[in-house]
Design an enzyme around this catalytic site. Structure first.
Site, PDB file in Angstrom:
ATOM      1  N   HIS A 150      61.115  51.965  26.595  1.00  0.00           N
ATOM      2  CA  HIS A 150      62.123  51.478  27.532  1.00  0.00           C
ATOM      3  C   HIS A 150      62.330  49.993  27.245  1.00  0.00           C
ATOM      4  O   HIS A 150      61.373  49.269  26.956  1.00  0.00           O
ATOM      5  CB  HIS A 150      61.634  51.692  28.973  1.00  0.00           C
ATOM      6  CG  HIS A 150      62.664  51.387  30.012  1.00  0.00           C
ATOM      7  ND1 HIS A 150      62.919  50.100  30.440  1.00  0.00           N
ATOM      8  CD2 HIS A 150      63.506  52.192  30.711  1.00  0.00           C
ATOM      9  CE1 HIS A 150      63.871  50.132  31.365  1.00  0.00           C
ATOM     10  NE2 HIS A 150      64.244  51.385  31.548  1.00  0.00           N
TER      11      HIS A 150
ATOM     12  N   LYS B  85      39.194  33.284  45.999  1.00  0.00           N
ATOM     13  CA  LYS B  85      40.602  33.284  45.623  1.00  0.00           C
ATOM     14  C   LYS B  85      41.490  33.754  46.769  1.00  0.00           C
ATOM     15  O   LYS B  85      41.322  34.845  47.299  1.00  0.00           O
ATOM     16  CB  LYS B  85      40.808  34.192  44.403  1.00  0.00           C
ATOM     17  CG  LYS B  85      42.216  34.128  43.826  1.00  0.00           C
ATOM     18  CD  LYS B  85      42.293  34.856  42.494  1.00  0.00           C
ATOM     19  CE  LYS B  85      43.664  34.666  41.853  1.00  0.00           C
ATOM     20  NZ  LYS B  85      43.739  35.286  40.516  1.00  0.00           N
TER      21      LYS B  85
ATOM     22  N   CYS C 214      49.699  38.383  41.083  1.00  0.00           N
ATOM     23  CA  CYS C 214      48.778  37.819  42.074  1.00  0.00           C
ATOM     24  C   CYS C 214      49.435  37.329  43.356  1.00  0.00           C
ATOM     25  O   CYS C 214      49.219  37.870  44.440  1.00  0.00           O
ATOM     26  CB  CYS C 214      47.987  36.676  41.434  1.00  0.00           C
ATOM     27  SG  CYS C 214      46.992  37.197  40.023  1.00  0.00           S
TER      28      CYS C 214
ATOM     29  N   ASP D  73      44.476  43.015  44.415  1.00  0.00           N
ATOM     30  CA  ASP D  73      45.887  42.621  44.484  1.00  0.00           C
ATOM     31  C   ASP D  73      46.777  43.484  43.594  1.00  0.00           C
ATOM     32  O   ASP D  73      47.951  43.703  43.881  1.00  0.00           O
ATOM     33  CB  ASP D  73      46.063  41.134  44.164  1.00  0.00           C
ATOM     34  CG  ASP D  73      45.527  40.731  42.802  1.00  0.00           C
ATOM     35  OD1 ASP D  73      44.890  41.567  42.117  1.00  0.00           O
ATOM     36  OD2 ASP D  73      45.724  39.558  42.415  1.00  0.00           O
ATOM     37  N   HIS D  74      46.236  43.983  42.514  1.00  0.00           N
ATOM     38  CA  HIS D  74      46.954  44.865  41.577  1.00  0.00           C
ATOM     39  C   HIS D  74      45.938  45.419  40.602  1.00  0.00           C
ATOM     40  O   HIS D  74      44.733  45.170  40.747  1.00  0.00           O
ATOM     41  CB  HIS D  74      48.065  44.105  40.831  1.00  0.00           C
ATOM     42  CG  HIS D  74      47.614  42.817  40.229  1.00  0.00           C
ATOM     43  ND1 HIS D  74      46.795  42.760  39.118  1.00  0.00           N
ATOM     44  CD2 HIS D  74      47.830  41.529  40.593  1.00  0.00           C
ATOM     45  CE1 HIS D  74      46.534  41.498  38.819  1.00  0.00           C
ATOM     46  NE2 HIS D  74      47.145  40.728  39.710  1.00  0.00           N
TER      47      HIS D  74
END
Length: 540
Positions: free
Chosen positions: A255, A132, A84, A317-318
């Site tokens: 990984h 936000k 965020c 944001d993502h």
């Protein structure tokens, strides 16, 4: 009833005629006879792949589809940091994460940092923001900070509650995420009362928390947000049969950074196919609710006669992993986490256009200034998106390739035990870690492996080397990783000293308490060893 109005909105012509280009530097003074209004809606955790085929088939998003039809969609838009605060810091500053040192959800921009909105206000725009923001320093929980600071410590602890779903009791409930709806209402009321009769152009920002997962109180007060919560009303918008069950690598073949992330996110246990499908269905339903809030804003603009005078931008944001790669949340460079939606519509913006070139959230800052006709600072990491989306430049080939053919994303926060760097080009995604030597890199050919299941870094050493050199020409990532490592130690020491004799009790009862309390001395000793390594003993 809201969704039934989409067809009415779709009937109105959005794109005003654009004046002819004169070959000069782009800017609103040339592109628009009058400075347009600008409205930016930013959600949280929205997977950008849902805005185009085939992801768009799984959930009904009528207002995103409306923006696609009447505007420009960027098919390869990325966050500059998949968490965020650092992501939003990049968006509001126009600078890469390492340039502002926005390392984690606690360390963002200075509260007095000059954002694009500040610049637009100085140039005559009326400004307002609701919801936000989350781009300045000093926020988020103690757990979130300490987990980020101690990610190099040699222990493995669950930091999140197990991902779960929760159905609202009322089947027909529409306003599930009350806070977001209240902020949407505030934005609509501001448009009606303040913007509709104003002679000033305005820029309005609305920040939504959806479709971010909700807190999980059943896991204890110190656990994070691992609950996907919605109602049957929104679940009906999801095509359950179209939900894809992601393939997982065996735990032993993951990984090492992915394994650490999966473990700390409490995802290494057994999950049934039904559990996974439900988590994804609930997430998609939360995306549908997000789309409806975007719709409230679009409808308000239309009703007030502002739609043809306003540039509307939607992004996030993502993304959200939603159990892809055996993880939920973000903090990953995989597509579900790093790929964001980015749509622009309004006067002078090309309709029904899909742009495949890679772009990122640092491009928001120069785009905002470009819309307003404000000269762009030379130090920005981003590039204006107008050459790719404006009617004015659709026949101007010399403006088409101003944006470099790559984007940079980096991550330095919690749930990942190494600083992470992604270089995304047209075909390749290259991911480097830490100092570039201690952790193996990853390379994915997204043209043939869109699900990112096969790391081909060792198979194509020439490509890997070339991309690594390009990455190092953009950012000295071993040096940045060392700086973050030192920052983490310094911040942890300050925090430890600030709580004094309560240290053992406080650190034991953070989000990792279920694991920590089993062997508290072991984990305290691990932190002590970490602090002693490469540190000044006097400081400790």
């Amino acid at each position: 009833m809201l969704l039934l109005w989409v067809s009415v909105v779709a009937a109105s012509a959005l794109a005003a005629p654009a004046p002819g280009a004169d070959g000069q530097r782009r800017g609103a003074i040339q592109a628009w006879p009058d400075a347009p209004n600008v409205l930016l809606v930013v959600s949280d955790s929205f997977d950008g792949r849902l805005t185009f085929y085939p992801g768009s088939q799984v959930v009904k998003l009528p207002f995103i589809n409306f923006m696609k039809a009447h505007g420009t969609s960027f098919l390869n838009a990325y966050t500059n940091s998949p968490i965020c605060c650092p992501s939003r810091a990049a968006m509001w500053s126009g600078l890469f994460t390492h340039l502002t040192e926005s390392w984690n959800n606690f360390k963002g921009l200075d509260p007095n940092y000059t954002t694009w909105m500040d610049v637009m206000e100085k140039h005559g725009y009326r400004t307002q923001k609701f919801g936000k923001l989350d781009y300045t320093s000093g926020h988020h929980s103690i757990s979130n900070r300490v987990e980020a600071w101690t990610r190099d410590v040699a222990f493995l602890l669950r930091q999140e509650g197990r991902p779960m779903v929760n159905l609202a009791p009322k089947k027909t409930k529409v306003r599930v995420m009350q806070v977001d709806w209240k902020n949407t209402d505030r934005a609509v009321n501001w448009l009606r009362k303040e913007a509709s009769n104003s002679t000033q152009p305005f820029v309005l920002y609305l920040g939504l928390n959806l479709p971010h997962p909700y807190p999980s109180p059943s896991s204890g007060e110190n656990f994070g947000s691992s609950t996907f919560h919605t109602s049957r009303y929104w679940l009906k918008k999801v095509s359950y049969d179209a939900i894809k069950i992601p393939k997982w690598s065996p735990l032993s073949e993951m990984h090492p950074v992915d394994y650490y992330s999966s473990y700390t996110k409490n995802c290494t246990g057994k999950f049934t196919e039904k559990e996974i499908k439900n988590i994804r269905a609930f997430y998609y339903a939360m995306c549908a609710e997000t789309d409806a809030m975007l719709g409230e804003i679009i409808l308000a603009l239309r009703q007030l006669g502002l739609l043809q005078k306003t540039i509307v931008i939607y992004t996030s944001d993502h993304g959200e992993l939603a159990m892809e790669h055996r993880q939920f949340y973000k903090m990953s460079m995989y597509e579900a986490s790093s790929h964001v939606p980015l749509l622009i519509m309004g006067p002078g913006i090309q309709a029904n256009l899909q742009v495949s070139s890679v772009v990122s959230l640092v491009d928001i800052y120069p785009t905002m200034l470009d819309i307003a006709g404000i000269p762009l600072p030379q130090n920005l990491s981003g590039y204006s998106l107008l050459p790719s989306s404006s009617e004015m430049f659709k026949n101007e080939q010399k403006f088409k390739n101003l944006h470099p053919p790559w984007i940079l994303s980096e991550f330095h926060g919690c749930n990942v035990n190494a600083s992470t760097y992604m270089l995304r080009t047209n075909q390749w995604k290259y991911i480097a870690y830490s100092d570039g030597a201690s952790v193996l890199p990853q390379l994915f050919d997204l043209s043939s492996d869109p699900d990112e299941l096969t790391n081909i870094a060792a198979k194509f050493p020439e490509v890997t080397s070339s991309l690594d050199q390009k990455l190092r020409s953009i950012i000295n990532y071993p040096k940045v990783s060392a700086s973050v490592h030192q920052y983490n130690k310094e911040q942890f020491i300050k925090w430890k000293q600030s709580i004094g004799q309560n240290y053992s009790n406080v650190i034991a009862n953070l989000r990792w308490h279920q694991d920590w309390l089993k062997k508290p001395k072991k984990y305290e000793n691990a932190i002590d060893q970490w602090l002693k390594s490469h540190s000044d003993a006097k400081t400790i």
